[in-house]
Scaffold this motif. Structure first.
Motif, PDB file in Angstrom:
ATOM      1  N   ASP A 106      50.476  43.922  52.754  1.00 38.32           N
ATOM      2  CA  ASP A 106      51.554  42.921  52.670  1.00 38.32           C
ATOM      3  C   ASP A 106      51.108  41.587  53.248  1.00 38.32           C
ATOM      4  O   ASP A 106      51.401  40.524  52.690  1.00 38.32           O
ATOM      5  N   ALA A 107      50.407  41.641  54.388  1.00 35.78           N
ATOM      6  CA  ALA A 107      49.965  40.396  55.042  1.00 35.78           C
ATOM      7  C   ALA A 107      48.994  39.628  54.141  1.00 35.78           C
ATOM      8  O   ALA A 107      49.060  38.397  54.053  1.00 35.78           O
ATOM      9  N   CYS A 108      48.105  40.342  53.468  1.00 32.00           N
ATOM     10  CA  CYS A 108      47.134  39.672  52.592  1.00 32.00           C
ATOM     11  C   CYS A 108      47.833  39.086  51.379  1.00 32.00           C
ATOM     12  O   CYS A 108      47.506  37.977  50.936  1.00 32.00           O
ATOM     13  N   ARG A 109      48.806  39.800  50.866  1.00 27.09           N
ATOM     14  CA  ARG A 109      49.559  39.284  49.728  1.00 27.09           C
ATOM     15  C   ARG A 109      50.301  38.013  50.137  1.00 27.09           C
ATOM     16  O   ARG A 109      50.246  36.999  49.462  1.00 27.09           O
ATOM     17  N   ALA A 110      50.965  38.073  51.304  1.00 24.10           N
ATOM     18  CA  ALA A 110      51.729  36.912  51.784  1.00 24.10           C
ATOM     19  C   ALA A 110      50.818  35.718  52.023  1.00 24.10           C
ATOM     20  O   ALA A 110      51.211  34.567  51.779  1.00 24.10           O
ATOM     21  N   ALA A 111      49.597  35.971  52.488  1.00 22.55           N
ATOM     22  CA  ALA A 111      48.664  34.871  52.783  1.00 22.55           C
ATOM     23  C   ALA A 111      47.931  34.396  51.531  1.00 22.55           C
ATOM     24  O   ALA A 111      47.191  33.413  51.587  1.00 22.55           O
ATOM     25  N   GLY A 112      48.080  35.135  50.438  1.00 23.20           N
ATOM     26  CA  GLY A 112      47.393  34.751  49.202  1.00 23.20           C
ATOM     27  C   GLY A 112      45.889  34.967  49.263  1.00 23.20           C
ATOM     28  O   GLY A 112      45.123  34.252  48.610  1.00 23.20           O
ATOM     29  N   VAL A 113      45.455  35.955  50.053  1.00 18.31           N
ATOM     30  CA  VAL A 113      44.019  36.257  50.109  1.00 18.31           C
ATOM     31  C   VAL A 113      43.746  37.609  49.445  1.00 18.31           C
ATOM     32  O   VAL A 113      44.634  38.457  49.350  1.00 18.31           O
ATOM     33  N   VAL A 114      42.526  37.766  48.984  1.00 23.13           N
ATOM     34  CA  VAL A 114      42.118  39.021  48.338  1.00 23.13           C
ATOM     35  C   VAL A 114      41.790  40.049  49.418  1.00 23.13           C
ATOM     36  O   VAL A 114      41.098  39.743  50.386  1.00 23.13           O
ATOM     37  N   LEU A 115      42.308  41.261  49.249  1.00 24.81           N
ATOM     38  CA  LEU A 115      41.936  42.386  50.124  1.00 24.81           C
ATOM     39  C   LEU A 115      41.280  43.463  49.262  1.00 24.81           C
ATOM     40  O   LEU A 115      41.882  43.939  48.292  1.00 24.81           O
ATOM     41  N   GLY A 116      40.069  43.829  49.622  1.00 27.58           N
ATOM     42  CA  GLY A 116      39.393  44.934  48.942  1.00 27.58           C
ATOM     43  C   GLY A 116      39.118  46.049  49.941  1.00 27.58           C
ATOM     44  O   GLY A 116      38.970  45.795  51.135  1.00 27.58           O
ATOM     45  N   THR A 117      39.079  47.297  49.452  1.00 27.14           N
ATOM     46  CA  THR A 117      38.687  48.438  50.283  1.00 27.14           C
ATOM     47  C   THR A 117      37.298  48.864  49.817  1.00 27.14           C
ATOM     48  O   THR A 117      37.080  49.019  48.612  1.00 27.14           O
ATOM     49  N   ASN A 118      36.383  49.051  50.759  1.00 27.98           N
ATOM     50  CA  ASN A 118      34.995  49.298  50.343  1.00 27.98           C
ATOM     51  C   ASN A 118      34.741  50.771  49.998  1.00 27.98           C
ATOM     52  O   ASN A 118      33.892  51.422  50.592  1.00 27.98           O
ATOM     53  N   HIS A 119      35.473  51.258  48.993  1.00 27.95           N
ATOM     54  CA  HIS A 119      35.210  52.607  48.469  1.00 27.95           C
ATOM     55  C   HIS A 119      34.052  52.485  47.482  1.00 27.95           C
ATOM     56  O   HIS A 119      34.258  52.182  46.297  1.00 27.95           O
ATOM     57  N   HIS A 120      32.844  52.703  47.977  1.00 28.28           N
ATOM     58  CA  HIS A 120      31.653  52.444  47.160  1.00 28.28           C
ATOM     59  C   HIS A 120      31.556  53.353  45.937  1.00 28.28           C
ATOM     60  O   HIS A 120      31.005  52.953  44.916  1.00 28.28           O
ATOM     61  N   LEU A 121      32.105  54.578  46.030  1.00 25.98           N
ATOM     62  CA  LEU A 121      31.820  55.553  44.967  1.00 25.98           C
ATOM     63  C   LEU A 121      32.424  55.174  43.610  1.00 25.98           C
ATOM     64  O   LEU A 121      31.908  55.581  42.570  1.00 25.98           O
ATOM     65  N   ARG A 122      33.502  54.389  43.611  1.00 26.84           N
ATOM     66  CA  ARG A 122      34.035  53.877  42.338  1.00 26.84           C
ATOM     67  C   ARG A 122      33.008  53.047  41.581  1.00 26.84           C
ATOM     68  O   ARG A 122      33.156  52.808  40.389  1.00 26.84           O
ATOM     69  N   ASN A 123      32.060  52.516  42.333  1.00 24.17           N
ATOM     70  CA  ASN A 123      31.069  51.644  41.719  1.00 24.17           C
ATOM     71  C   ASN A 123      29.854  52.401  41.215  1.00 24.17           C
ATOM     72  O   ASN A 123      28.944  51.813  40.646  1.00 24.17           O
ATOM     73  N   ALA A 124      29.821  53.702  41.424  1.00 24.92           N
ATOM     74  CA  ALA A 124      28.674  54.501  40.976  1.00 24.92           C
ATOM     75  C   ALA A 124      28.720  54.686  39.459  1.00 24.92           C
ATOM     76  O   ALA A 124      29.775  54.983  38.890  1.00 24.92           O
TER      77      ALA A 124
END
Ligand code: NDP
Length: 331
Positions: A106-124
């Motif tokens: 919610d805080a990142c959405r309110a601030a208009g910044v991108v939040l990513g979670t570093n789940h590397h395995l999706r990128n495999a």
């Protein structure tokens, strides 16, 4: 060029993420540690111009931050970075509780910044190939999945993960979160409930678990089994999905390196799927960087981080209570 600040003088930033930032066009401008001498030594060893113990000082210099401190610190550090208007790539688990993770999103959405979670395995490439094969109907209706993610925690990482519950220790918050995210990604399905049992086989201390097995039911009805450990030095990792018309058998694919194979077995025979061997962490940073420039979303979003934590938290609840636990991230 994104100017990155590293929050946490960590192993993962040293072994993978600093290189991934640099090789995708970013610059690592500063590192923050709780200890100035450690920050300075880390900066020197890793070619980082500035070292600090002040999060404000780090935020002054950076466009984006990569947070890889121990898990109990992510929450406050994300909130402060969002308030400063910085894009944030945060390690998993996003926080220790689902409520905290929700507050971060919610805080990142309110601030208009991108939040990513570093789940590397999706990128495999392996997992992307399995997701595409399922979406294309190549195994018919998926009925079961099995995740083999029992590994041995290397000696240099045998610290807080084994001993410190207040830092978010234990194999479930460390590894089951990755299984949970990878299952959601490959299956394009969300879970509804989980049952799990945990084990403390002597590597971990006190009540911290160093092994876990469990079963997750998904909305489609699919059942997924997971097996996670810090204690097994000789097991092979894998990820399988079994459907009405075929099976996908991924081997050696629950790992940080771009390795592993995926075999598709159907009535017409067996074939190895072609696999893209892009570095997982580079792809994670590249997707995040594009998102920070307004192009698309990170490979795993903040919402994906809430989901994986909700699944892990429910698995721990199930193990504690010997009951099936509902998974409800409550968006
Ligand atoms: P580390 O134990 O290496 O680092 C975590 C913190 O511990 C650091 O921020 C640092 O504190 C402190 N620390 C590290 N080494 C030392 C040391 N030699 N002496 C004193 N303090 C030290 O953790 P990891 O890199 O393994 O994990 C960090 C985060 O990244 C966790 O949230 C974890 O879940 C996640 N992770 C994710 C992975 C992925 O593939 N997505 C893989 C591995 C970890 P300080 O900054 O104050 O100096």
């Amino acid at each position: 060029t994104l100017r990155w600040g590293l929050i946490g003088a960590s192993t993962i930033a040293r072994e993978w993420m600093s290189d991934a930032i640099r090789s995708t066009g970013g610059e690592v401008v500063s590192v923050m540690s709780s200890d100035q001498d450690r920050a300075a030594a880390y900066a020197k060893a890793n070619g980082i111009p500035h070292a600090t113990t002040s999060l404000d000082a780090l935020l002054d210099e950076a466009d984006a931050v990569y947070i890889s401190t121990t898990n109990e610190l992510h929450h406050a550090q994300v909130l402060q970075s969002a308030r400063a208007g910085k894009h944030i790539l945060c390690e998993k688990p996003l926080a220790l509780t689902v409520d905290e993770a929700r507050e971060m999103v919610d805080a990142c959405r309110a601030a208009g910044v991108v939040l990513g979670t570093n789940h590397h395995l999706r990128n495999a490439g392996t997992h992307r190939a399995m997701r595409e094969a399922i979406a294309a109907g190549r195994i018919g209706r998926p009925l079961f999945a099995r995740v083999f993610h029992a590994v041995y925690l290397p000696a240099h990482l045998q610290g807080w993960r084994l001993t410190n519950p207040s830092a978010g220790a234990g194999v479930v918050l460390d590894i089951t979160v990755h299984d949970a995210d990878t299952l959601r990604f490959v299956l394009a399905d969300d879970p509804v409930e989980v049952t799990a049992l945990t084990q403390s086989a002597g590597l971990s201390q006190g009540s911290v678990e160093d092994g876990a097995m469990g079963t997750i039911r998904f909305k489609s009805g699919l059942l997924a089994q997971f097996h996670d450990a810090f204690t097994t030095a000789h097991a092979k990792t894998g990820f399988e999905v079994h459907g009405t018309e075929g099976s996908l058998i991924g081997t050696d694919c629950m790992t940080q390196r771009p390795v592993g194979d995926v075999l598709l077995r159907t009535a017409t025979g067996e074939e190895l799927l072609p696999i893209d061997r892009t570095n997982l962490y580079e792809r994670s940073v590249a997707r995040f960087t594009a998102a920070a420039h307004g192009d698309g979303e990170p490979a795993a979003t903040g919402e994906d981080g809430i989901w994986s934590l909700a699944i892990a938290a429910a698995a721990l609840q199930s193990a504690r209570t010997s009951q099936v636990a509902a998974i409800n991230p409550e968006f």
